[in-house]
Design an enzyme around this catalytic site. Structure first.
Site, PDB file in Angstrom:
ATOM      1  N   CYS A 112     -67.672 -67.425 -36.345  1.00 40.58           N
ATOM      2  CA  CYS A 112     -68.825 -66.839 -35.658  1.00 40.58           C
ATOM      3  C   CYS A 112     -70.036 -66.623 -36.565  1.00 40.58           C
ATOM      4  O   CYS A 112     -71.146 -66.417 -36.077  1.00 40.58           O
ATOM      5  CB  CYS A 112     -68.428 -65.526 -34.997  1.00 40.58           C
ATOM      6  SG  CYS A 112     -67.103 -65.711 -33.779  1.00 40.58           S
ATOM      7  N   HIS A 254     -74.452 -61.303 -33.444  1.00 38.92           N
ATOM      8  CA  HIS A 254     -73.492 -62.224 -32.851  1.00 38.92           C
ATOM      9  C   HIS A 254     -72.993 -61.636 -31.534  1.00 38.92           C
ATOM     10  O   HIS A 254     -72.582 -60.477 -31.471  1.00 38.92           O
ATOM     11  CB  HIS A 254     -72.325 -62.449 -33.815  1.00 38.92           C
ATOM     12  CG  HIS A 254     -71.108 -63.023 -33.172  1.00 38.92           C
ATOM     13  ND1 HIS A 254     -71.147 -64.167 -32.412  1.00 38.92           N
ATOM     14  CD2 HIS A 254     -69.821 -62.593 -33.160  1.00 38.92           C
ATOM     15  CE1 HIS A 254     -69.931 -64.417 -31.953  1.00 38.92           C
ATOM     16  NE2 HIS A 254     -69.113 -63.479 -32.389  1.00 38.92           N
ATOM     17  N   ASN A 284     -68.805 -64.919 -25.422  1.00 40.51           N
ATOM     18  CA  ASN A 284     -68.809 -65.111 -26.874  1.00 40.51           C
ATOM     19  C   ASN A 284     -68.680 -66.599 -27.158  1.00 40.51           C
ATOM     20  O   ASN A 284     -67.640 -67.202 -26.895  1.00 40.51           O
ATOM     21  CB  ASN A 284     -67.642 -64.335 -27.496  1.00 40.51           C
ATOM     22  CG  ASN A 284     -67.600 -64.425 -29.013  1.00 40.51           C
ATOM     23  OD1 ASN A 284     -68.152 -65.340 -29.610  1.00 40.51           O
ATOM     24  ND2 ASN A 284     -66.909 -63.486 -29.634  1.00 40.51           N
TER      25      ASN A 284
END
Length: 333
Positions: A112, A254, A284
């Site tokens: 990520c 994020h 996500n």
């Protein structure tokens, strides 16, 4: 004036199929209310059969090039956890599909945090004169590594891609990439992982468990580490750049989980309404999440030229990173 990488274009790409909470609730022990309350997500996007990470990367890259009024770059960097193949990298194929055979091209694997690692790498290539234009893409097809029966991951992750074009410019320009605070802690590798398929498992002499081929995450432990590491990284980059937190117009974290984003904002002292988020609409998307959020906010007119933007991420590795920039005037797709 010192040479620096400057953001010249931005673009994104989502696969065609939206997956609602209602659809997941029909096959998992969950509800729309549970998913929204725990994650803040209403839907995510999944790739159709025959669609690979490279396809999403090409779509986002093409849109970023159009935004920058460019057709070619010197270097293509693809940050991804879900490459088309274990070997070779995905970036050379993406460069080829974009008509840039001969360009330097390589993948970055930082889960990520991958986009920020790729951004720092691209900026370094430009700052040293090794490249004049770099395309940095975060692209994921996380649906390909999720256990469809695992409620803890299937409701969170989605597919997508986002990209920026960097050009050589001056450090004083809006859009210039300055100091990037990056870090890692390999002792936490088991907290965010796919256990099977790599050399450690293949050479262990032990057959993998059925679930080892799927993505796994220790949610509670990751939550606290994510908040801590992103907050520390943000403070680090603000300290180096001499930027006060009250000078930040937008925090772009994020897009992991709405509760993480809220806790991070509170920890840093940033009002929650000054946080860019598209988590509810895309879920996500790992390495794609920051460029996707930036592009969606840019298209919506949320981000305006001159805004001070703080970017931060936390991911598997464990890895984390942050940078701050002044948003440039960019063409809207």
């Amino acid at each position: 004036m010192s040479r620096a990488a400057v953001v010249a274009g931005i673009g994104s790409c989502l696969p065609p199929r939206a997956v609602s909470n209602a659809e997941l609730s029909a096959r998992l022990d969950t509800t729309d209310e549970w998913i929204r309350t725990r994650t803040g997500i209403a839907r995510r996007w999944h790739s159709d059969a025959g669609m690979a990470t490279s396809d999403l990367a090409v779509g986002a890259g093409a849109n970023a090039l159009k935004s920058a009024n460019e057709s070619i770059v010197d270097t293509v960097i693809v940050a991804t956890t879900t490459p088309d193949r274990p070997c070779p990298g995905t970036a050379p194929l993406v460069a080829s599909k974009l008509g840039m055979t001969g360009a330097a091209a390589f993948d970055v694997g930082a889960v990520c945090t991958g986009f920020l690692y790729g951004l720092a790498t691209g900026a370094g290539l430009i700052a040293t004169g090794s490249a004049d234009r770099v395309l940095v893409i975060g692209a994921e097809t996380f649906s390909s590594i999720l256990d469809p029966a695992d409620r803890s991951t299937s409701v969170i992750f989605g597919d997508g891609a986002g990209a920026v074009v960097l050009r050589a410019g001056e450090a004083s320009e809006d859009g210039a990439i300055g100091h990037c605070d990056l870090g890692s802690d390999g002792a936490g590798q088991d907290l965010i992982t796919v256990r099977a398929g790599g050399s450690a498992q293949r050479l262990s002499g032990v057959a993998p468990e059925p679930g080892d081929a799927y993505f796994a995450m220790a949610g509670k432990e990751v939550f606290w580490r994510a908040v801590q590491r992103m907050a520390e990284s943000c403070r680090g980059v603000l300290n180096v750049t001499g930027t006060r937190i009250d000078e930040i117009d937008w925090l772009v974290g994020h897009q992991a989980n709405q509760r993480i984003l809220d806790r991070l904002a509170d920890d840093l002292g940033v009002p929650r309404d000054r946080c860019v988020t598209n988590l509810a609409e895309v879920g996500n998307t790992a390495a794609a999440s920051i460029p996707l959020a930036l592009d969606h906010a840019h298209v919506a007119g949320t981000l305006r030229a001159g805004d001070r933007v703080l970017l931060t991420a936390f991911g598997g590795g464990l890895t984390w990173g942050s940078t701050v920039l002044t948003w440039p005037a960019l063409k809207r797709g």
